[in-house]
Design a protein around this motif. Sequence first.
Motif, mmCIF file in Angstrom:
data_model
loop_
_atom_site.group_PDB
_atom_site.id
_atom_site.type_symbol
_atom_site.label_atom_id
_atom_site.label_comp_id
_atom_site.label_asym_id
_atom_site.label_seq_id
_atom_site.Cartn_x
_atom_site.Cartn_y
_atom_site.Cartn_z
ATOM 1 N N ASP A 1 46.413 42.442 48.250
ATOM 2 C CA ASP A 1 46.156 41.661 49.445
ATOM 3 C C ASP A 1 46.123 40.173 49.085
ATOM 4 O O ASP A 1 45.319 39.782 48.224
ATOM 5 C CB ASP A 1 44.820 42.077 50.070
ATOM 6 N N PRO A 2 46.947 39.333 49.719
ATOM 7 C CA PRO A 2 48.008 39.670 50.666
ATOM 8 C C PRO A 2 49.155 40.392 49.980
ATOM 9 O O PRO A 2 49.197 40.477 48.747
ATOM 10 C CB PRO A 2 48.435 38.294 51.199
ATOM 11 N N SER B 1 47.430 37.005 44.951
ATOM 12 C CA SER B 1 47.213 38.302 45.572
ATOM 13 C C SER B 1 46.123 39.019 44.782
ATOM 14 O O SER B 1 46.020 38.847 43.564
ATOM 15 C CB SER B 1 48.507 39.125 45.578
ATOM 16 N N GLN C 1 39.979 42.296 44.029
ATOM 17 C CA GLN C 1 39.309 42.220 45.324
ATOM 18 C C GLN C 1 37.790 42.349 45.181
ATOM 19 O O GLN C 1 37.050 42.020 46.095
ATOM 20 C CB GLN C 1 39.816 43.321 46.257
ATOM 21 N N GLY D 1 45.003 45.194 52.226
ATOM 22 C CA GLY D 1 46.339 44.915 51.749
ATOM 23 C C GLY D 1 47.319 46.050 51.930
ATOM 24 O O GLY D 1 47.108 46.990 52.688
ATOM 25 N N THR E 1 47.252 48.618 45.340
ATOM 26 C CA THR E 1 47.188 47.933 46.625
ATOM 27 C C THR E 1 46.847 46.465 46.407
ATOM 28 O O THR E 1 45.921 46.139 45.656
ATOM 29 C CB THR E 1 46.147 48.600 47.534
#
Length: 234
Positions: free
Chosen positions: A228-229, A164, A137, A182, A226
């Motif tokens: 995301d998505p 992701s 991310q 996420g 974690t």
Amino acid sequence: MLAVSPHLDDAAFSAGGLLAGLAAAGAEVLVVTVFTGSVPDPTGFALACQTDKGLAADVDYMALRRAEDDAALAALGVRGRHLPLLEAPHRGYTSAAALFGPVVAGDEGCPRAVVEAVGGVLDEEFGGGVDLLLGPQALGDHVDHRHVRDAVGGLTRERRLNASLWADTPYVLRPGAAAPAGVPRRPWEGELEAKVAACAAYATQLGFQFDGEAAMARALQGLPETFDPPLPLA
């Protein structure tokens, strides 16, 4: 599954539990680390990045880190590939602060170079596609993480892949860190054991990133991973 790691530790620190779990379940897992190229006789800030960790100037820092990564990925039970692109201190970023600032002149094309290099691995290893593409991310805003995040986005669009992005560890642990996007996933016991054992292999980084191996183990044991998505395979 292909995980695209900016540096030689990011995938293990951020998603090692998932990687270990998928491998244990029989999935084919490959971690491609982007910025791993050695530079003979580094100077300035690039040299300081190794000497401030107690390594002599004549040590091939990146070769040492590649060997650490080999051991870490073996502990996770996954395969690895090292790409020869250079870390930011070798691309014109001349201070720690600069790593988290604007892209410097001449480095604007780096995400495209990452797309092409990782795309070559996709073609060679998976025939051009993969069930899941993972990447960072870019929490913390390190320029290498930003470039890899953008490259993963480019590959996702160009090749119509499922992707992701993980919450970057240890940045997510630092005071004032932005909340990750996420859905959190807590590694189960066997995954966590493999993750901690793998991360212990990054001996050159543990003092700098976590204040030592014991602190690393404590931090990771209490931290979900974690994405995301949300993961289609979680």
